[in-house]
Design an enzyme around this catalytic site. Structure first.
Site, PDB file in Angstrom:
ATOM      1  N   SER A  25       4.924  -6.462   3.899  1.00 17.12           N
ATOM      2  CA  SER A  25       3.723  -5.650   3.997  1.00 17.12           C
ATOM      3  C   SER A  25       2.423  -6.440   3.895  1.00 17.12           C
ATOM      4  O   SER A  25       2.184  -7.358   4.656  1.00 17.12           O
ATOM      5  CB  SER A  25       3.797  -4.554   2.941  1.00 17.12           C
ATOM      6  OG  SER A  25       2.751  -3.663   3.112  1.00 17.12           O
ATOM      7  N   HIS A  26       1.641  -6.126   2.870  1.00 13.12           N
ATOM      8  CA  HIS A  26       0.313  -6.720   2.712  1.00 13.12           C
ATOM      9  C   HIS A  26       0.381  -8.053   1.963  1.00 13.12           C
ATOM     10  O   HIS A  26      -0.643  -8.691   1.762  1.00 13.12           O
ATOM     11  CB  HIS A  26      -0.574  -5.751   1.930  1.00 13.12           C
ATOM     12  CG  HIS A  26       0.083  -5.326   0.651  1.00 13.12           C
ATOM     13  ND1 HIS A  26       1.177  -4.478   0.639  1.00 13.12           N
ATOM     14  CD2 HIS A  26      -0.142  -5.662  -0.624  1.00 13.12           C
ATOM     15  CE1 HIS A  26       1.585  -4.308  -0.592  1.00 13.12           C
ATOM     16  NE2 HIS A  26       0.802  -5.026  -1.403  1.00 13.12           N
TER      17      HIS A  26
ATOM     18  N   ASP B 149      -2.591  -3.469   7.808  1.00 15.42           N
ATOM     19  CA  ASP B 149      -1.991  -4.547   7.013  1.00 15.42           C
ATOM     20  C   ASP B 149      -0.899  -5.305   7.772  1.00 15.42           C
ATOM     21  O   ASP B 149      -0.742  -5.135   8.980  1.00 15.42           O
ATOM     22  CB  ASP B 149      -1.425  -3.977   5.708  1.00 15.42           C
ATOM     23  CG  ASP B 149      -0.213  -3.101   5.959  1.00 15.42           C
ATOM     24  OD1 ASP B 149      -0.116  -2.517   7.057  1.00 15.42           O
ATOM     25  OD2 ASP B 149       0.653  -2.996   5.067  1.00 15.42           O
TER      26      ASP B 149
ATOM     27  N   ASP C 103       2.330  -5.080   8.178  1.00 18.56           N
ATOM     28  CA  ASP C 103       3.303  -4.374   9.009  1.00 18.56           C
ATOM     29  C   ASP C 103       2.757  -3.097   9.632  1.00 18.56           C
ATOM     30  O   ASP C 103       3.519  -2.289  10.162  1.00 18.56           O
ATOM     31  CB  ASP C 103       4.568  -4.073   8.195  1.00 18.56           C
ATOM     32  CG  ASP C 103       4.290  -3.212   6.969  1.00 18.56           C
ATOM     33  OD1 ASP C 103       3.181  -3.301   6.422  1.00 18.56           O
ATOM     34  OD2 ASP C 103       5.178  -2.447   6.559  1.00 18.56           O
TER      35      ASP C 103
ATOM     36  N   ASP D  81       1.326  -0.331   8.448  1.00 19.97           N
ATOM     37  CA  ASP D  81       1.432   1.031   7.915  1.00 19.97           C
ATOM     38  C   ASP D  81       0.245   1.422   7.031  1.00 19.97           C
ATOM     39  O   ASP D  81       0.039   2.594   6.769  1.00 19.97           O
ATOM     40  CB  ASP D  81       2.781   1.261   7.198  1.00 19.97           C
ATOM     41  CG  ASP D  81       3.041   0.286   6.071  1.00 19.97           C
ATOM     42  OD1 ASP D  81       2.173  -0.561   5.791  1.00 19.97           O
ATOM     43  OD2 ASP D  81       4.132   0.367   5.464  1.00 19.97           O
ATOM     44  N   ARG D  82      -0.537   0.453   6.594  1.00 16.02           N
ATOM     45  CA  ARG D  82      -1.702   0.808   5.769  1.00 16.02           C
ATOM     46  C   ARG D  82      -2.966   0.882   6.618  1.00 16.02           C
ATOM     47  O   ARG D  82      -3.011   0.321   7.713  1.00 16.02           O
ATOM     48  CB  ARG D  82      -1.930  -0.258   4.696  1.00 16.02           C
ATOM     49  CG  ARG D  82      -0.807  -0.332   3.709  1.00 16.02           C
ATOM     50  CD  ARG D  82      -1.160  -1.289   2.609  1.00 16.02           C
ATOM     51  NE  ARG D  82      -0.105  -1.275   1.611  1.00 16.02           N
ATOM     52  CZ  ARG D  82      -0.282  -1.555   0.332  1.00 16.02           C
ATOM     53  NH1 ARG D  82      -1.485  -1.899  -0.110  1.00 16.02           N
ATOM     54  NH2 ARG D  82       0.715  -1.516  -0.525  1.00 16.02           N
TER      55      ARG D  82
ATOM     56  N   LYS E  86       4.161   5.632   6.494  1.00 18.85           N
ATOM     57  CA  LYS E  86       2.724   5.720   6.649  1.00 18.85           C
ATOM     58  C   LYS E  86       2.341   4.950   7.908  1.00 18.85           C
ATOM     59  O   LYS E  86       3.110   4.116   8.385  1.00 18.85           O
ATOM     60  CB  LYS E  86       2.009   5.209   5.417  1.00 18.85           C
ATOM     61  CG  LYS E  86       2.374   3.814   4.954  1.00 18.85           C
ATOM     62  CD  LYS E  86       1.786   3.605   3.571  1.00 18.85           C
ATOM     63  CE  LYS E  86       1.959   2.190   3.073  1.00 18.85           C
ATOM     64  NZ  LYS E  86       3.269   1.958   2.432  1.00 18.85           N
TER      65      LYS E  86
HETATM   66  C1  G16 Z   1       4.467   0.184  -0.656  1.00 16.16           C
HETATM   67  C2  G16 Z   1       4.951   1.592  -0.687  1.00 16.16           C
HETATM   68  C3  G16 Z   1       3.838   2.514  -1.050  1.00 16.16           C
HETATM   69  C4  G16 Z   1       3.184   2.090  -2.351  1.00 16.16           C
HETATM   70  C5  G16 Z   1       2.750   0.651  -2.247  1.00 16.16           C
HETATM   71  C6  G16 Z   1       2.249   0.082  -3.569  1.00 16.16           C
HETATM   72  O1  G16 Z   1       3.566   0.018   0.375  1.00 16.16           O
HETATM   73  O2  G16 Z   1       5.484   1.987   0.549  1.00 16.16           O
HETATM   74  O3  G16 Z   1       4.359   3.792  -1.148  1.00 16.16           O
HETATM   75  O4  G16 Z   1       2.095   2.901  -2.636  1.00 16.16           O
HETATM   76  O5  G16 Z   1       3.841  -0.151  -1.876  1.00 16.16           O
HETATM   77  O6  G16 Z   1       3.280   0.077  -4.479  1.00 16.16           O
HETATM   78  P1  G16 Z   1       3.131  -0.636  -5.885  1.00 16.16           P
HETATM   79  O7  G16 Z   1       1.965   0.033  -6.554  1.00 16.16           O
HETATM   80  O8  G16 Z   1       4.439  -0.386  -6.546  1.00 16.16           O
HETATM   81  O9  G16 Z   1       2.840  -2.108  -5.630  1.00 16.16           O
HETATM   82  P2  G16 Z   1       3.667  -1.230   1.359  1.00 16.16           P
HETATM   83  O10 G16 Z   1       2.533  -1.049   2.300  1.00 16.16           O
HETATM   84  O11 G16 Z   1       3.551  -2.436   0.459  1.00 16.16           O
HETATM   85  O12 G16 Z   1       5.012  -1.123   1.971  1.00 16.16           O
END
Ligand code: G16
Length: 542
Positions: free
Chosen positions: A112-113, A276, A278, A280-281, A375
């Site tokens: 992800s990010h 981000d 991937d 989704d954000r 997302k």
């Molecule tokens: C993931 C989850 C999200 C979550 C985020 C942050 O996002 O899919 O639902 O809100 O992590 O999670 P945490 O607070 O546990 O770090 P992504 O975009 O990283 O896949």
């Protein structure tokens, strides 16, 4: 030829908020990646002959793991693999492919990010046939299997040419290398009024979209530039790079600072957005105004009916617990269901499948709808553009009108990254032990109304998820939440979420951190963050 290879369990393969995320060298440990993928397959039933979607965000090590995953899918009896060209699939596009082609599931390779590169982060996530992240029942089964696994199965396979579209046969399985963008772009055309957005753009409306050298570059080029007429130069950092250009592909005010500065500057475009690693954000910034993700969810929900895909209204809204209550006020006004889930997109899947909500969102820059089960960053950008095209107002006007109608929810998250895991656990345990006795006590200038540890009861399948964050509610409506991140790869990250609702429009112009000062002070006095972490200030404030 199919080989069975012995392996000993790796103790640390517990999926977090969103799949297994570790440093690349960990995934490169001989057998590590294979043991996890085999544990995923061993936790599934009746997939023989069925389709698996595979794709990733293009980060370092993506191509190697895709080849491994294909060879293991063949050895384990999948009938067909759909893989994005170049190994690329944004997370929402992967979700859409799973749904559209009725695949059994998908492997999404992304952290992800988080940053990418030879010593940075990598991740593997399994999504089920509804296109969404595997629910806890499955991630727990996968983890249990990682603890006992003793072999994996892999086909001897010539590496698939991921760069040319086409269909290949290998080890009894069909491999289709598909265009990562086409199906997703077609889906977006069914949801939004592309003519109206094109007219807005051709009328001089200026956009800046920052793809952060991550996966959305090709999607933005096709949709924003080719189909909507946005100037090519408006898509910044559009070429996906294995290390994201050395930056964190995290669309927040720290890592997308250039975009933020542009949007706050004298010659700001009308609309700024970023996505981000991937895809989704999303980050949304109007000229001179940052829209918090919690506000964006509320504003999108309040205006969604202006887009063709949502003109029939919403069935309901869902948000993660730490997300602000701004969307709740919209749901109340619309007279639709409002759901509060734990952090993690996987918790929205049941609600979406059961038709209990249409739009979902999280404070962590995620918004999406029932069009997929992830997302979706570009979806949020397009819905904003559709709303702007119909309302013919600036982002700032829309934001201020929304606050005037519903009140403003000041909101901020303070992150303390890479702190010592024992200290983080100690802080949370100490606070948790005091929760029951906090009601009626003062914390700085605020009085505590109630406090608890959030437990979620899934209304669809009855499952219960405990320990999802510590909540402290104050008299007057402010709220404070503490939880530990489930996506980091070094040490622990403490997240402190603060919000305060302000109904009076005369007080809507305050700086967020000033408006929240009493809640910020209460956080320190209740949890002793400095004492536990040795940190004077958060690493990231969003
Ligand atoms: C993931 C989850 C999200 C979550 C985020 C942050 O996002 O899919 O639902 O809100 O992590 O999670 P945490 O607070 O546990 O770090 P992504 O975009 O990283 O896949």
């Amino acid at each position: 030829m199919i080989r069975t290879v012995s392996v000993t369990p790796f103790k640390d393969q517990k999926p977090g908020t969103s799949g297994l995320r570790k440093k690349v060298p960990v995934f490169q440990t001989p057998g590590y990646t294979e043991a996890f993928i085999q544990s995923v397959f061993d936790s599934l039933e009746d997939y023989q002959g069925k389709t698996l979607v595979i794709g990733g965000d293009g980060r370092f090590y993506n191509r190697e793991v895709i080849q491994t995953a294909i060879a293991m899918a063949a050895a384990n009896g999948f009938g067909r693999v759909l893989v994005g060209q170049g190994g690329i699939l944004s997370t929402p596009a992967a979700s859409h492919l799973i749904r559209k082609y009725q695949a059994f599931g998908g492997l999404i390779l992304s952290a992800s990010h988080n940053p990418g590169g030879p010593t940075e982060d990598f991740g593997i996530k399994y999504n089920i046939s509804n296109g969404g992240p595997a629910p806890e029942k499955i991630t727990e089964a996968i983890y249990a299997r990682t603890q006992t696994i003793d072999r994996y199965r892999i086909a001897d396979f010539e590496a698939v040419n991921l760069d040319s579209l086409g269909t290949f046969e290998g080890a009894g399985m069909t491999i289709e290398v598909v265009d990562p963008v086409a199906d997703y772009a077609a889906l977006m055309e069914t949801l939004f009024d592309f003519d109206a957005i094109r007219a807005l753009v051709s009328g001089g409306f200026r956009i800046a979209f920052d793809a952060m050298h991550a996966v959305t570059g090709p999607y933005a080029r096709e949709i924003l530039v080719k189909r909507l007429g946005v100037d090519e130069a408006s898509v910044l950092n559009a070429t996906p790079l294995e290390d994201f250009g050395g930056h964190h592909p995290d669309p927040n005010l720290v890592h997308a600072k250039e975009l933020y500065d542009l949007m706050m500057g004298p010659d700001a475009p009308d609309f700024g957005a970023a996505s981000d690693g991937d895809g989704d954000r999303n980050l949304i910034i109007g000229r001179g105004v940052f829209v918090t993700p919690s506000d964006s969810l509320a504003m999108l929900a309040a205006n969604a009916h202006l887009a063709p895909g949502y003109k029939g209204g919403l069935k309901g809204i869902a948000r993660s617990m730490p997300t602000s209550g701004a969307a709740d006020r919209v749901a109340a006004k619309l007279g639709v269901e409002m759901h509060e889930t734990p952090t993690g997109w996987k918790f929205f899947g049941n609600l979406l499948d059961a038709g209990r909500c249409t739009i979902c969102g999280e404070e962590s820059a995620g918004t999406g709808s029932d069009h997929v089960r992830e997302k979706d960053g570009l979806w949020a950008v397009l819905l904003w553009l559709n709303i702007l095209a119909v309302r013919k107002q600036s982002v700032k006007q829309i934001v201020e009108d929304h606050w005037a109608e519903y009140g403003r929810t000041y909101y901020s998250r303070h992150d303390y990254e890479a702190i010592d895991t024992d200290q983080a656990n100690g802080l949370v345990a100490a606070l948790e032990a005091r929760l029951d006795g906090l009601a009626g006590h003062e914390a700085g200038s605020l009085t505590i109304e109630k406090a608890d540890s959030f437990t979620y009861h899934d209304p669809v399948d009855g499952s219960v998820s405990r320990n999802q964050g510590l909540r402290i509610f104050f008299e007057g409506g402010s709220r404070l939440v503490f939880r530990l991140s489930g996506t980091g790869t070094s040490g622990a990250t403490l997240r402190v979420y603060m919000e305060r609702h302000e109904p009076d429009p005369a007080r809507h112009g305050q700086e967020t951190q000033d408006a929240l000062a009493p809640v910020i002070a209460a956080a320190e006095s209740l949890a002793g963050i400095r004492g536990w972490t040795g940190r004077d200030a958060p690493t990231v404030i969003t």
